[in-house]
Design an enzyme around this catalytic site. Structure first.
Site, PDB file in Angstrom:
ATOM      1  N   ARG A 120      17.102  -4.529   1.251  1.00 25.02           N
ATOM      2  CA  ARG A 120      16.372  -5.406   2.165  1.00 25.02           C
ATOM      3  C   ARG A 120      16.656  -4.961   3.588  1.00 25.02           C
ATOM      4  O   ARG A 120      17.784  -4.596   3.932  1.00 25.02           O
ATOM      5  CB  ARG A 120      16.809  -6.867   1.994  1.00 25.02           C
ATOM      6  CG  ARG A 120      16.315  -7.537   0.719  1.00 25.02           C
ATOM      7  CD  ARG A 120      14.789  -7.736   0.717  1.00 25.02           C
ATOM      8  NE  ARG A 120      14.304  -8.410  -0.467  1.00 25.02           N
ATOM      9  CZ  ARG A 120      13.842  -7.789  -1.565  1.00 25.02           C
ATOM     10  NH1 ARG A 120      13.787  -6.469  -1.622  1.00 25.02           N
ATOM     11  NH2 ARG A 120      13.409  -8.493  -2.598  1.00 25.02           N
ATOM     12  N   GLU A 149       9.266  -7.275   7.669  1.00 25.43           N
ATOM     13  CA  GLU A 149       8.097  -6.509   7.232  1.00 25.43           C
ATOM     14  C   GLU A 149       6.932  -7.436   6.892  1.00 25.43           C
ATOM     15  O   GLU A 149       7.164  -8.546   6.422  1.00 25.43           O
ATOM     16  CB  GLU A 149       8.469  -5.622   6.015  1.00 25.43           C
ATOM     17  CG  GLU A 149       8.984  -6.394   4.816  1.00 25.43           C
ATOM     18  CD  GLU A 149       9.488  -5.487   3.694  1.00 25.43           C
ATOM     19  OE1 GLU A 149      10.252  -4.534   3.957  1.00 25.43           O
ATOM     20  OE2 GLU A 149       9.082  -5.743   2.546  1.00 25.43           O
ATOM     21  N   HIS A 167       7.792  -0.426   1.268  1.00 22.55           N
ATOM     22  CA  HIS A 167       8.369  -1.300   0.225  1.00 22.55           C
ATOM     23  C   HIS A 167       7.693  -1.053  -1.134  1.00 22.55           C
ATOM     24  O   HIS A 167       7.085  -1.958  -1.706  1.00 22.55           O
ATOM     25  CB  HIS A 167       8.245  -2.780   0.636  1.00 22.55           C
ATOM     26  CG  HIS A 167       9.215  -3.674  -0.091  1.00 22.55           C
ATOM     27  ND1 HIS A 167       9.712  -4.839   0.434  1.00 22.55           N
ATOM     28  CD2 HIS A 167       9.766  -3.584  -1.333  1.00 22.55           C
ATOM     29  CE1 HIS A 167      10.521  -5.416  -0.433  1.00 22.55           C
ATOM     30  NE2 HIS A 167      10.577  -4.678  -1.513  1.00 22.55           N
TER      31      HIS A 167
HETATM   32  C1  DGY Z   1      12.302  -6.662  -5.577  1.00 19.35           C
HETATM   33  O1  DGY Z   1      12.100  -6.625  -6.790  1.00 19.35           O
HETATM   34  O2  DGY Z   1      13.139  -7.413  -5.056  1.00 19.35           O
HETATM   35  C2  DGY Z   1      11.454  -5.772  -4.731  1.00 19.35           C
HETATM   36  O3  DGY Z   1      12.023  -5.547  -3.506  1.00 19.35           O
HETATM   37  C3  DGY Z   1      10.059  -6.333  -4.571  1.00 19.35           C
HETATM   38  O4  DGY Z   1       9.397  -6.376  -5.752  1.00 19.35           O
END
Ligand code: DGY
Length: 317
Positions: free
Chosen positions: A236, A265, A283
């Site tokens: 993250r 984001e 992402h």
């Molecule tokens: C997650 O699975 O946490 C990804 O970052 C988004 O699908």
């Protein structure tokens, strides 16, 4: 069970929810704002959401009483107030394990892309500005033989470590607690992030975002990295202090960054868009069709099991 899918999934994933539950869904392709999400939840037993739907304590309080389950199409849960959901008696399901391998592939892509200056190389080819091979062109950094520091040696971190061994890297890691020797697979444990940083030619972030990890990759940690280190993030964005990383990238204290996730984001820090030494992806860590179908199957199976009174492994509360 009345199920509402709050986003537009790829057809094979949407099909799972429609066939098994006759699910209604948001077919606009746009992220529902809080008001629209709550309105769509009326009369529903279960909501299927993504990381773009923030369910904080106010949203939990406003959710209709019919809602008894939330399925998040993610392994990360930092967009959810789990405590408030638990207190309201709402079951929560996520998608652990099934995305670890594809996220680890993305981590390797970030490391390679950042180290080998892929952004600048792609621009030369696509813009027609490439004038031919020269011995000095786009000299990057080796990945093989380097030390990889994994911050967060959970399922994704371990999948990254396994791949790094294949690249001839030496793996170091920092975690809340040390792993058992078989899970460590020869990786060297560091009790502190500071110690990990000083042994990481590549620092790869793979830990969850929570109160104890937000902002921990800061100027102090970055200053401990060896010269010309590379920072990668598949977890993250808010685990990194953007201003500190950007300063280190601009000054040349570190060589490059490979980022798949960003604070705030998609409104990312503008410097990430223009710095030549940032290899940035939008992402897409788990974005392969096989993984995305597996995520959908896991949520459907979890909901079905829960509806018969079982507690599936992907139920968080
Ligand atoms: C997650 O699975 O946490 C990804 O970052 C988004 O699908």
């Amino acid at each position: 069970m009345r199920v509402y899918v709050a986003c537009l999934f790829p057809a094979p994933v949407l099909g799972l929810f429609v066939q098994r539950f006759g699910a209604a869904y948001n077919d606009t392709g746009a992220v529902l704002d809080t008001e629209a999400l709550i309105a769509s939840a009326r009369g529903m037993d279960a909501l299927v959401i993504t990381v773009t739907n923030r369910i904080d304590k106010d949203v939990v309080a406003a959710l209709p009483a019919s809602v008894k389950a939330i399925c998040t199409y993610s392994v990360g849960t930092d967009h959810l107030d789990l405590e408030a959901l638990r207190a309201k008696g709402i079951a929560v399901f996520s998608t652990p394990d099934v995305l670890s391998e594809s996220c680890a592939d993305t981590a390797m892509l970030l490391m390679l892309g950042a180290a080998r200056r892929a952004i600048e190389g792609i621009a030369l080819v696509r813009d027609g500005t490439w004038t031919g091979w020269t011995p000095q062109q786009l000299i990057g950094h080796d990945v093989w033989g380097k030390r990889l520091g994994v911050l967060g040696m959970g399922r994704i971190g371990r999948a990254i470590a396994k791949r790094a061994l294949g690249f001839g890297m030496q793996v170091h890691y920092h975690n809340r607690s040390r792993l058992a020797p078989d899970a460590e697979a020869g990786a060297q444990y560091h009790e502190s992030l500071e110690s990990l940083a000083s042994h990481s030619d590549f620092l790869c972030i793979a830990c969850p975002a929570n109160d104890s990890t937000r902002g921990i990759v800061n100027a102090d940690v970055l200053a401990r990295l060896p010269a010309q280190a590379i920072v990668c993030n598949v977890a993250r964005g808010d685990i990194i202090c953007d201003d500190d990383l950007i300063q280190a990238l601009q000054s040349g204290a570190i060589a490059a960054a490979g980022l798949d996730v960003y604070a705030g984001e998609p409104d990312i820090h503008p410097a990430y868009r223009s710095l030549p030494n940032v290899f940035g992806l939008p992402h897409i860590g788990s974005s392969t069709i096989g993984t995305r179908i597996a995520m959908g199957e896991m949520l459907c199976a979890g909901l079905q099991a829960w509806s018969t009174g079982a507690r599936p492994a992907n139920q968080l509360c």
